[in-house]
Design a protein around this motif. Structure first.
Motif, PDB file in Angstrom:
ATOM      1  N   ASP A 105      45.475  56.049  41.390  1.00 35.49           N
ATOM      2  CA  ASP A 105      46.714  55.296  41.673  1.00 35.49           C
ATOM      3  C   ASP A 105      47.139  54.489  40.454  1.00 35.49           C
ATOM      4  O   ASP A 105      48.309  54.465  40.087  1.00 35.49           O
ATOM      5  N   ASN A 106      46.173  53.828  39.828  1.00 35.32           N
ATOM      6  CA  ASN A 106      46.511  52.998  38.670  1.00 35.32           C
ATOM      7  C   ASN A 106      46.834  53.839  37.437  1.00 35.32           C
ATOM      8  O   ASN A 106      47.665  53.443  36.621  1.00 35.32           O
ATOM      9  N   LYS A 135      46.920  48.468  41.743  1.00 31.31           N
ATOM     10  CA  LYS A 135      45.998  48.219  42.840  1.00 31.31           C
ATOM     11  C   LYS A 135      44.852  47.368  42.289  1.00 31.31           C
ATOM     12  O   LYS A 135      44.102  47.813  41.429  1.00 31.31           O
TER      13      LYS A 135
END
Length: 160
Positions: A105-106, A135
């Motif tokens: 996600d990052n 996140k």
């Protein structure tokens, strides 16, 4: 070396860049913050990641992991060099600096923000910043500047 996930995410996001130009992302542990080569632009960003000591196997999270990008566009060929700043274990004496492991996600958020910066710095587009948050990880102990390469090099968000 960058995991393949970084390259894949970058290539997906870079499709939004000027048609006809090609861009590549490469790891370069020799680039230095605040010192890009002539004609190169810089973008420094923090993210969250996990570390693991290669000596004692201790693991720790950090929300202060600095990533340096140097970018250049010449004759339709764009290059982005990337370096992730490391941390070392506070429990081991003479512990080596360890590379961060950034979750997907990052990585995707980093690549999205990087493409925004390329549009601004290489194509001179005026963009509204999209404030998409990384996140964060649950961190139980304070940031340790003497164990952080970003702090040592003077670019860590802890120092701002």
């Amino acid at each position: 070396m960058l995991p393949p996930e970084w390259m894949q995410s970058f290539q997906m996001k870079a499709q939004d860049l000027k048609h006809g130009d090609t861009w590549k992302l490469e790891y370069d542990e020799n680039i230095e913050p605040k010192n890009p080569n002539m004609d190169w632009k810089e973008y420094i960003r923090n993210t969250s990641a996990r570390f693991k000591c290669s000596v004692c196997r201790r693991q720790w999270p950090s929300n202060r992991v600095m990533v340096i990008f140097h970018m250049c566009l010449r004759n339709g060929q764009g290059t982005v060099k990337v370096r992730l700043l490391r941390q070392n274990c506070k429990m081991c004496s003479n512990a080596p600096m360890e590379n961060p492991r950034v979750d997907s996600d990052n990585i995707n958020i980093l690549m999205e923000k990087l493409v925004e910066k390329i549009k601004q710095k290489c194509y001179y587009e005026n963009l509204d910043e999209v404030n998409r948050q990384f996140k964060s990880l649950e961190v139980k102990s304070p940031h340790e500047p003497k164990h952080c390469e970003g702090c040592i090099k003077g670019v860590c968000t802890n120092n701002q």
